[in-house]
Design a protein around this motif. Sequence first.
Motif, short mmCIF file in Angstrom:
data_model
loop_
_atom_site.label_atom_id
_atom_site.label_comp_id
_atom_site.label_asym_id
_atom_site.label_seq_id
_atom_site.Cartn_x
_atom_site.Cartn_y
_atom_site.Cartn_z
N UNK A 118 -36.59 -91.79 64.63
CA UNK A 118 -36.66 -90.40 64.17
C UNK A 118 -36.21 -90.38 62.71
N UNK A 119 -37.15 -90.74 61.83
CA UNK A 119 -36.77 -90.91 60.42
C UNK A 119 -37.18 -89.75 59.53
N UNK A 120 -37.77 -88.70 60.11
CA UNK A 120 -38.11 -87.53 59.31
C UNK A 120 -37.01 -86.49 59.45
N UNK A 121 -36.47 -86.06 58.33
CA UNK A 121 -35.42 -85.04 58.33
C UNK A 121 -36.05 -83.69 57.99
N UNK A 122 -35.78 -82.70 58.81
CA UNK A 122 -36.39 -81.38 58.64
C UNK A 122 -35.44 -80.39 57.96
N UNK A 123 -34.31 -80.88 57.48
CA UNK A 123 -33.30 -79.99 56.94
C UNK A 123 -33.14 -80.12 55.44
N UNK A 124 -32.88 -81.33 54.97
CA UNK A 124 -32.38 -81.55 53.61
C UNK A 124 -33.46 -81.99 52.64
N UNK A 125 -33.17 -81.80 51.36
CA UNK A 125 -34.07 -82.29 50.31
C UNK A 125 -33.95 -83.80 50.20
N UNK A 176 -39.30 -82.00 51.85
CA UNK A 176 -38.74 -81.22 50.73
C UNK A 176 -38.47 -82.20 49.59
N UNK A 177 -39.50 -82.54 48.85
CA UNK A 177 -39.39 -83.58 47.83
C UNK A 177 -38.41 -83.17 46.74
N UNK A 178 -37.77 -84.20 46.19
CA UNK A 178 -36.80 -84.01 45.11
C UNK A 178 -35.73 -83.00 45.52
N UNK A 179 -35.69 -81.83 44.86
CA UNK A 179 -34.63 -80.87 45.10
C UNK A 179 -33.63 -80.88 43.96
N UNK A 180 -32.63 -80.06 44.08
CA UNK A 180 -31.62 -79.95 43.02
C UNK A 180 -30.65 -81.12 43.08
N UNK A 228 -18.06 -79.53 61.54
CA UNK A 228 -19.38 -79.24 60.95
C UNK A 228 -20.52 -79.96 61.65
N UNK A 229 -20.19 -80.88 62.54
CA UNK A 229 -21.23 -81.69 63.21
C UNK A 229 -22.27 -80.79 63.87
N UNK A 230 -23.54 -81.04 63.57
CA UNK A 230 -24.62 -80.30 64.20
C UNK A 230 -25.01 -79.01 63.50
N UNK A 231 -24.29 -78.64 62.45
CA UNK A 231 -24.58 -77.39 61.75
C UNK A 231 -25.37 -77.66 60.47
N UNK A 232 -25.91 -76.61 59.88
CA UNK A 232 -26.63 -76.76 58.62
C UNK A 232 -26.48 -75.49 57.80
N UNK A 243 -22.56 -84.61 53.92
CA UNK A 243 -23.69 -84.54 52.99
C UNK A 243 -24.95 -84.02 53.67
N UNK A 244 -25.19 -84.48 54.88
CA UNK A 244 -26.44 -84.11 55.56
C UNK A 244 -26.36 -82.76 56.26
N UNK A 245 -25.27 -82.03 56.07
CA UNK A 245 -25.24 -80.64 56.55
C UNK A 245 -25.96 -79.71 55.57
N UNK A 246 -26.16 -80.17 54.34
CA UNK A 246 -26.71 -79.31 53.29
C UNK A 246 -28.23 -79.34 53.31
#
Length: 665
Positions: free
Chosen positions: A209-216, A242-246, A496-500, A537-540
């Motif tokens: 499961x290597x696609x992330x649907x949350x973060x840039x 979500x390519x690149x990002x801030x 924070x685990x599991x949140x976004x 980091x991956x909550x953002x």
Amino acid sequence: MRERIQSQVDSHIVIRNVGTFHALCARILRNESDSSVVGKDFVIFDSADQRLLIKQAMVDHNVDDARYKLHKIHSTISTAKNDLVNADNFSRDSYYHEIVGRIYERYQYLLHQNNALDFDDLLMNVVSLLQTNPVLSSKYQDIYQRILVDEFQDTNLAQYQLLRLLSGSNRDLFVVGDPDQSIYRWRGADYRNVERFRADYLDTVVIQLNKNYRSTQIILDAATAVISKNHVVNRVKLYSDFHEGEKIVLHEAYDEEDESHYIVKTISDYVANNQLDPGECAVMYRTNAQSRSIEEAFVRAGMPYRLLGATRFYARREIKDLLAYMRVIYNQYDNVSLGRIINVPARGIGSKTLNKLFEYSDTLDMHPVGVILELTEQGLESQHCNAIGQRGSRALISFGLLLRDWIALFEKGEVVSDILDSVVNDIDYENYIENNRNFGADQWENVEELKRVFVGFEDRDFGEILEGIALIADVDTLDNDVAGEGVPVLMTLHAAKGLEFPVVFLVGLNDGVLPHHRSFDEPEEMAEERRLFYVGLTRAKSKIHLSYSFRRWTSGFDSSSIASRFISDIPLDLLLSKSDYIDKSNVNISSKFNMRVKSNVYNDKVYQIELQFQSGQRVIHDHFGSGIVVESKLLGSDEMVIIAFDNFGIKRLVASKANLTLEDD
């Protein structure tokens, strides 16, 4: 999860077998009470109740609680149970473990006396039951022919063995997990179960499961760079649409207060510029104690916030009081709950009377509630009165009259919410709250909320309700729609685990805080600290602000500090290249502020000035003498210089008024 599954299957199909390991084990033990070592009506003790019993076990063995810390003993026993080591098999290979072994044995005896189990017992007892009873094991393998486990990386050894026993020859297991997100080692979680699974089930099909649907992608690249320092077999390379990002902002503050001010100011700026809503921001930190300065900054700014997980609902004093009443009504062997509420509100039953009651009950081989009820029926002429004393007996009879009526309601099958109402009214708990200076203004609202909880369980029996509450109370939970609260959320990284969230502030990123100083000499703990940062980091979703401070108050001392070693693992091209956020030459040293000209808005005017001083310069003041510049920054149309003086400590001075000269001059 049950609701999400139900929404995707035929409406006529009832989803039942969804729940935690502990809930499943509790159900099995109640269903198989004839085969188990515990009866059907056992209660589940939470962490606070467990500590009370361990403390009692320490007293019984004359163990010095100043030398042997209760929390450490509790943790050692819990770890043993998670590893399926009972009191008889506990290794006593050192003097400390000899002490713990004695306490462990006594603790289990006290649990049995209370007809109670702790959370670890739920798992260990079911594993033992299935291992020693092949017929029962086969029965549950037929019931659970296919098993799916979420958050598999957070399972412990007992849970893993339970899965193997339940799956049996079916071997139809579907597990979802990420070793890089295993952050509950202190609770017994063992990410190595992922490796054990691969070794024990060689025919496993692995779906990446290597696609992330949350973060840039920038956030994912930064997180990957950090976690790659931990060795994991076949780590997944994450990508995002979500390519690149801030880019990530790295901020150096002077101290905790300055850091907190930065957080509040940045959120205010986002809101003022219509870039986001306050509820889209989350502030995350390593330890609960870090919230203090952040909370104060929000209060000073008049900005509302929500603190997650500081005191959970079921851990609040008034809630634990009333649940203890309900537990005694349901299980009259529960001496821990009896000890909590027998004099709440005060009814003249002090520790002396309580000790007499418990000691006397032991001599009769009766439980204390049984003695109280007999004393209530027989009155002051009872033989129990002679043993306990007239004064204490009168107080116990007064309590016994209430308890007898509540038990009668339970035995008649009254709904639990009505029983709770009777308890609250009979003891006049509202008046107790209003007149108790240790309570605040919100406590009665919590009682009302507990009533609503019980009303929602009208269709379930007493034992199921108490079990459900006990299982929920020990888990940190948060609604998925936390952003809908409309205010920034403050929480620990573990919570924070599991949140976004669209915007995340990871704060207090100093060595000794994250990673925590306890992990410095323990490679496994250091690896978990790195995973904790990765989870943060991956909550953002789109923006991350990282902050650390030049000085930090730790272990009672205010001293200089350095940025977390994890920050230097983030590639510099992923960080915002503004000099007032980061000095690219060395993020572990106080910034040198290469760009000396800065702009500032003050009283609706824009000022652009050249700063006179910079970090590291030696200066002289007419009164304070020699010192070193820690930081220099704008203050309206002037410059504020923070200086560590040799003989006077830290001072904040306005440059135009201080008459500072460089020491070299």
